[in-house]
Design a protein around this motif. Structure first.
Motif, PDB file in Angstrom:
ATOM      1  N   ARG A  14     -18.136 -37.012   7.531  1.00 22.55           N
ATOM      2  CA  ARG A  14     -17.292 -35.916   8.016  1.00 22.55           C
ATOM      3  C   ARG A  14     -18.014 -34.579   7.886  1.00 22.55           C
ATOM      4  O   ARG A  14     -17.875 -33.701   8.738  1.00 22.55           O
ATOM      5  N   LEU A  15     -18.810 -34.428   6.838  1.00 26.35           N
ATOM      6  CA  LEU A  15     -19.602 -33.210   6.677  1.00 26.35           C
ATOM      7  C   LEU A  15     -20.607 -33.089   7.821  1.00 26.35           C
ATOM      8  O   LEU A  15     -20.786 -32.010   8.395  1.00 26.35           O
ATOM      9  N   PHE A  29     -17.687 -38.165  22.074  1.00 29.12           N
ATOM     10  CA  PHE A  29     -17.555 -39.167  21.009  1.00 29.12           C
ATOM     11  C   PHE A  29     -18.854 -39.948  20.820  1.00 29.12           C
ATOM     12  O   PHE A  29     -19.318 -40.124  19.690  1.00 29.12           O
ATOM     13  N   SER A  30     -19.443 -40.416  21.903  1.00 25.20           N
ATOM     14  CA  SER A  30     -20.641 -41.257  21.792  1.00 25.20           C
ATOM     15  C   SER A  30     -21.826 -40.503  21.190  1.00 25.20           C
ATOM     16  O   SER A  30     -22.646 -41.091  20.493  1.00 25.20           O
ATOM     17  N   VAL A  42     -16.038 -46.714  12.761  1.00 27.00           N
ATOM     18  CA  VAL A  42     -16.318 -45.793  11.651  1.00 27.00           C
ATOM     19  C   VAL A  42     -16.174 -44.355  12.142  1.00 27.00           C
ATOM     20  O   VAL A  42     -15.561 -43.511  11.475  1.00 27.00           O
ATOM     21  N   THR A  43     -16.715 -44.078  13.317  1.00 28.55           N
ATOM     22  CA  THR A  43     -16.595 -42.743  13.896  1.00 28.55           C
ATOM     23  C   THR A  43     -15.132 -42.392  14.118  1.00 28.55           C
ATOM     24  O   THR A  43     -14.687 -41.301  13.761  1.00 28.55           O
ATOM     25  N   VAL A  49      -9.239 -38.758  10.418  1.00 25.55           N
ATOM     26  CA  VAL A  49      -8.978 -38.003   9.184  1.00 25.55           C
ATOM     27  C   VAL A  49      -9.094 -36.506   9.454  1.00 25.55           C
ATOM     28  O   VAL A  49      -8.240 -35.714   9.036  1.00 25.55           O
ATOM     29  N   LEU A  50     -10.147 -36.107  10.156  1.00 23.77           N
ATOM     30  CA  LEU A  50     -10.337 -34.693  10.486  1.00 23.77           C
ATOM     31  C   LEU A  50      -9.240 -34.177  11.405  1.00 23.77           C
ATOM     32  O   LEU A  50      -8.763 -33.041  11.244  1.00 23.77           O
ATOM     33  N   GLU A  51      -8.821 -35.000  12.342  1.00 24.28           N
ATOM     34  CA  GLU A  51      -7.756 -34.599  13.267  1.00 24.28           C
ATOM     35  C   GLU A  51      -6.428 -34.444  12.527  1.00 24.28           C
ATOM     36  O   GLU A  51      -5.695 -33.472  12.745  1.00 24.28           O
TER      37      GLU A  51
END
Length: 93
Positions: A14-15, A29-30, A42-43, A49-51
């Motif tokens: 995430r960092l 996304f890709s 995984v992405t 989580v970030l959203e």
């Protein structure tokens, strides 16, 4: 901006996502998946989580051809990322 550790941003993938998005308007996304060198699932998990934290926005513009997912850092996400980086820098100093 307040220097403050952020548990959501702190996870290595995430960092990396936040650092990458901080340097651009948005990314597909890709491109993020390939940068992380991980599977789609995984992405997706890290982006979700970030959203949910309000740090990224996922966009799926419709048009001709395949629907692609674009990701952009929100103002809150940028603030959380920069605050986390400031806290890390303060720790190092």
């Amino acid at each position: 901006m307040t220097a403050q550790f952020n548990e959501v941003v702190h996870a290595p993938n995430r960092l990396q996502i936040c650092a990458f998005l901080n340097s651009t308007d948005r990314a597909e996304f890709s491109v993020i998946r390939d940068m992380l060198d991980v599977a789609d699932s995984v992405t997706s998990k890290h982006l979700r989580v970030l959203e949910q934290a309000g740090y990224v926005r996922l966009l799926k513009p419709s048009g001709l051809g395949r629907v692609r997912t674009w990701v952009e850092l929100t103002a809150a996400g940028r603030q959380a990322y920069l605050g986390h980086i400031a806290a890390l820098r303060a720790l190092i100093e």
